[in-house]
Design a protein around this motif. Structure first.
Motif, mmCIF file in Angstrom:
data_model
loop_
_atom_site.group_PDB
_atom_site.id
_atom_site.type_symbol
_atom_site.label_atom_id
_atom_site.label_comp_id
_atom_site.label_asym_id
_atom_site.label_seq_id
_atom_site.Cartn_x
_atom_site.Cartn_y
_atom_site.Cartn_z
ATOM 1 N N SER A 1 0.846 -1.191 0.000
ATOM 2 C CA SER A 1 0.000 0.000 0.000
ATOM 3 C C SER A 1 0.884 1.245 0.000
ATOM 4 N N GLN A 2 0.746 2.072 -1.036
ATOM 5 C CA GLN A 2 1.543 3.303 -1.113
ATOM 6 C C GLN A 2 1.215 4.220 0.067
ATOM 7 N N LYS A 3 -0.037 4.214 0.500
ATOM 8 C CA LYS A 3 -0.462 5.064 1.598
ATOM 9 C C LYS A 3 0.295 4.709 2.877
ATOM 10 N N ARG A 4 0.462 3.414 3.082
ATOM 11 C CA ARG A 4 1.182 2.980 4.281
ATOM 12 C C ARG A 4 2.679 3.269 4.152
ATOM 13 N N LEU A 5 3.202 3.144 2.948
ATOM 14 C CA LEU A 5 4.613 3.504 2.753
ATOM 15 C C LEU A 5 4.814 4.991 3.053
ATOM 16 N N ASP A 6 3.828 5.796 2.681
ATOM 17 C CA ASP A 6 3.921 7.230 2.979
ATOM 18 C C ASP A 6 3.919 7.473 4.494
ATOM 19 N N MET A 7 3.133 6.678 5.207
ATOM 20 C CA MET A 7 3.170 6.776 6.677
ATOM 21 C C MET A 7 4.607 6.590 7.159
ATOM 22 N N ALA A 8 5.284 5.582 6.608
ATOM 23 C CA ALA A 8 6.638 5.255 7.050
ATOM 24 C C ALA A 8 7.626 6.361 6.688
ATOM 25 N N SER A 9 7.540 6.826 5.439
ATOM 26 C CA SER A 9 8.595 7.738 4.983
ATOM 27 C C SER A 9 8.268 9.204 5.233
ATOM 28 N N LYS A 10 6.970 9.548 5.226
ATOM 29 C CA LYS A 10 6.618 10.969 5.314
ATOM 30 C C LYS A 10 5.987 11.387 6.625
ATOM 31 N N VAL A 11 5.177 10.525 7.212
ATOM 32 C CA VAL A 11 4.498 10.925 8.448
ATOM 33 C C VAL A 11 5.388 10.604 9.661
ATOM 34 N N LEU A 12 5.682 9.319 9.845
ATOM 35 C CA LEU A 12 6.529 8.962 10.993
ATOM 36 C C LEU A 12 8.003 9.222 10.685
ATOM 37 N N LYS A 13 8.339 9.304 9.410
ATOM 38 C CA LYS A 13 9.727 9.529 8.986
ATOM 39 C C LYS A 13 10.683 8.510 9.614
ATOM 40 N N CYS A 14 10.216 7.281 9.751
ATOM 41 C CA CYS A 14 11.065 6.255 10.362
ATOM 42 C C CYS A 14 11.776 5.400 9.326
ATOM 43 N N ALA A 15 11.335 5.479 8.076
ATOM 44 C CA ALA A 15 11.987 4.683 7.035
ATOM 45 C C ALA A 15 12.910 5.569 6.220
ATOM 46 N N ASP A 16 14.149 5.093 6.033
ATOM 47 C CA ASP A 16 15.090 5.817 5.175
ATOM 48 C C ASP A 16 14.797 5.536 3.707
ATOM 49 N N GLY A 17 14.048 4.475 3.482
ATOM 50 C CA GLY A 17 13.653 4.147 2.120
ATOM 51 C C GLY A 17 12.441 3.246 2.170
ATOM 52 N N VAL A 18 11.615 3.287 1.115
ATOM 53 C CA VAL A 18 10.438 2.407 1.079
ATOM 54 C C VAL A 18 10.371 1.722 -0.278
ATOM 55 N N PHE A 19 9.689 0.597 -0.305
ATOM 56 C CA PHE A 19 9.617 -0.200 -1.526
ATOM 57 C C PHE A 19 8.231 -0.807 -1.665
ATOM 58 N N LEU A 20 7.663 -0.652 -2.873
ATOM 59 C CA LEU A 20 6.367 -1.242 -3.166
ATOM 60 C C LEU A 20 6.593 -2.367 -4.169
ATOM 61 N N PRO A 21 6.540 -3.608 -3.713
ATOM 62 C CA PRO A 21 6.842 -4.712 -4.629
ATOM 63 C C PRO A 21 5.727 -4.904 -5.643
ATOM 64 N N PRO A 22 6.076 -5.347 -6.852
ATOM 65 C CA PRO A 22 5.046 -5.639 -7.857
ATOM 66 C C PRO A 22 4.256 -6.878 -7.453
ATOM 67 N N SER A 23 3.150 -7.128 -8.155
ATOM 68 C CA SER A 23 2.378 -8.348 -7.894
ATOM 69 C C SER A 23 3.145 -9.552 -8.429
ATOM 70 N N PRO A 24 3.083 -10.662 -7.708
ATOM 71 C CA PRO A 24 3.777 -11.865 -8.170
ATOM 72 C C PRO A 24 3.269 -12.257 -9.552
#
Lengths: 287, 287, 287, 287
Positions: B124-147
């Protein structure tokens, strides 16, 4: 060169690492990607009259050990590393899947380490007899039935029930402290992980299929530690030589075939063909 | 009762163990089979005006923390235990699969522990944004493609290739020191184990299917440690309270919904329905 | 009460901790300040017809063990804890200062744990004979000379030279992996710390003077680990019972005096008077 | 040579070990007896235009770091090793004796590692101010009074009472989790060991007199771990570079004097003379 001198009879640790990478510098030289490992392409093995290697990876043999004993320090070292990874301690109950050479040596070494009880598991009664009657390293042995099904989920359930049977049969209570798989068989792995006591350790030492069905939620909720064991680390070879020298571990009893240097190809054929009567096959050097 | 007095505002550790079994006596009380755990049948939860529990499983809150903060010490404690099991150390590179509440708090806590780099992964891009932009706890985020496939072996190969992609994208070299799965998704687990550096640690914290396809040979030849994390052990709750009190971890930012005591049923419906907009749902007590 | 039933013959662990403090909850119950420890004021000891204690601190004895064996599980448990603290592993070279009951049992247990070599040190030849000839637990024994001086710095130098003598005599190379002091004597401690190999472990188990002259810079530059051992922790008593039951450790051979219940006072006088002929003194209960 | 290329600006780890002895092979290369250590006789130091060393003991500096920062990675690495030996974890309370360069960097690093509280102790108010006001790494500081006596036993008692005072003043309860001595002073060591919580760790990092009066019975009955810290081990230098690069540790603030290459002798005189105003003295190379 401080540890050996010309003329010494030695056991040779087959891999010499680069000594410069982070793995080497931190004591995990078994993980060095630049290791020169005998008989691992592109490196030749030791089937030659002379073999050049690093002095600190040679371990002098006590006079009363034969060169055969020296050669067989290698599988003992594999077993010593497995027990190190498994953190096997005095008083532990240890279950070993697979009674081939490595599985048997793991069991002997575990007894030498004052494990409280050692249980050997194999699908060959002959190999179980090796464990319980010849080497007398297993306090109990178990021959699992054939799986009733190949369907992944049903087989997983069957494996969990076999784990329960083993606990019952040997009164293992919460389960063994350490489970070691030296078989690589998919069902052994399933049974083994289910068998572990909560908070216990499982070591994967045997290699079979790359991917298997695995009870990952069991690992999570039972707080298990799953470890892999590969090659040897510092102190392992000296311990192997000592175990053989003291007679606590007797790899020479595993020798089922001996060949001369000229018969090397036959020796490899025998190993390749395998079977429950083939344990350790030796190619004699020139003494 | 030395640690609390009547009137104290406290965070409550939800499970009180038997104190008598070998798990309790050896410090692994999270494994006690006789634990009274709130809301785990047959035990009731804390949705009541009064709740009786053991004093030593209550932790006083500093004055500047709200009762909401106190309630949210629980998921922080889950994260603290996961990092303890993962042995996350200063300087480590940590990859976390799953950016739900636990995954996010694991990332925040890892940063508080001086992890060198933290990478968050989610579909979920929204959740990745939580990590990188809201909580700023991730130095990097990754959205894997569908298998690309559901066939086990082909999917396993695909997972291994995604692991390589992640290493490349974030210049992870040999791979991260610690991989934590807080998703429970079968493909995350496959990717995660393949991603670990040799000799590294992988922690299973999320729960999904009981049995999954698993790269066991990779565990063996790469000398990995696979651990499960469940509940909390000694020292974990105090650390959680301290992390929240110091502002290093901010679980209150995860609150997406608040309900009154009378609306409890609605709250449970919202959680059950889930979705990327639902993180932490609070039911307010009577202050 | 799951582990014992009325009528069971048991070994009793003498201390029952509070189960609520941080030490208890983290598995270090030997440090609990509120432990009820038999015969440690204000708590009475076990010299009575009936003794009430917690069931989980009682360990059933196998049928073939006598109550004397059961009573002697206590000093064996002390030895087991010392080896746990010393992290004694298979293949280790272990030097033990003091060949009183604890020192001797430490040596026997170390051999049972597959220590490579065990050296016993004492100022009584009779006690050294116990180690090397009666219990046969020491691979070598050493009787140190009397210190040449009492002046602190000169004595420290003398101790360092004795450490060198011991290394030479027993070909210890860099020094032993683990040194255990079960004597409490100031010179033993000085010699012992100097004897340890770099990176090695030293365990203080004997108690003598509160303050002694100590080679702290040696600890620093040789990267030593100095540990204290006190009482017992989880798993130690079961291991002690097992070692006695298997015959690997034989504390009954240490019994030098036996007294009836009515003669208890005499027994205490004998222990208080001490001497090299006094090892374990038993007061028989009513069987 | 994979990690550096010609022209790279690097921090140099001053010791290169033999890579062949058991210490090197097991990851304890800080203990290698054949290490070539800069400025440790018979080896020259780095005061030269060119210095030849092993590539894997060079660590590239990020562009934003100056060569001064690079030079000061050395004392930071000493601090990182001390914290590694002390096993300092998030949430720990850490007391550091000595607020010279190493003591201060230990305090800064402990805060970077999420220690809960850090207390600095020194007999110089100026240095305490460095800790609490300039580097802001100490949550509290303490200036101990002068010892009332030099008589060993009386001084030992005095030290124990000062330890109590420190516990009271900072509400340390059972005592700190970790005590680190970076002073080498005999009284600091006595106070420090007495201060440790039961089961806690004490690290000897400072070097003073070879032999001191030491509370060995306290170590025994309080189950303490006393460790020595010397040089650096694998992973320590990279961590030091990272801590400096991230700004979490700021050794450049410790520079009190700068000299040109031609003034090197003066620089050494200043260091030798010492005093509370002398922290780090730099000799500038040719940039």
């Amino acid at each position: 060169m401080k540890n050996v001198k010309p003329g010494d009879r030695v056991a040779i640790e087959p891999g010499v690492p680069c000594r410069h990478c982070n793995y080497c510098r931190s004591g995990s030289y078994n993980l060095c990607p630049d290791t020169v490992f005998a008989a691992t392409p592109p490196h030749n093995g030791t089937l030659s009259k002379y073999y050049k290697t690093a002095a600190d990876y040679c371990y002098p043999l006590p006079d009363h050990l034969s060169l055969e004993d020296g050669a067989l320090c290698e599988p003992v070292a594999v077993a010593v590393q497995i027990l190190k990874v498994g953190d096997v301690r005095p008083g532990h109950v240890v279950v070993v899947f697979g009674c081939g050479p490595i599985g048997l040596l793991v069991q002997q070494t575990a007894k030498a380490y004052a494990a409280s009880r050692v249980i050997g598991i194999d699908i060959s009664q002959k190999r179980l007899d090796m464990a319980s009657k010849v080497l007398k390293c297993a306090d109990g042995v178990f021959l699992p039935p054939s799986p009733a099904t190949n369907e992944p989920d049903a087989q997983a359930e069957w494996c969990a029930s076999i784990a329960e049977d083993i606990k019952q049969k040997f009164s293992l209570g919460e389960g063994p402290d350490v489970v070691i798989d030296a078989s690589g068989a998919a069902t052994s792995i399933q049974i083994g992980v289910n068998l572990c006591k909560k908070g216990g350790r499982y070591v994967q030492a045997g290699m079979g299929k790359e991917n298997i069905t695995f009870p990952i939620t069991t690992v999570c909720i039972r707080d298990l530690t799953i470890r892999g064991s590969i090659r040897y680390t510092s102190g392992v070879y000296p311990m192997a030589v000592e175990l053989v020298a003291s007679g606590k571990v007797t790899p020479s009893k595993l020798i089922t075939h001996r060949y001369k240097f000229e018969e090397a190809e036959t020796a490899f054929e025998v190993v390749k063909k395998g079977g429950e009567d083939v344990l350790k096959v030796l190619i004699a050097g020139v003494e």
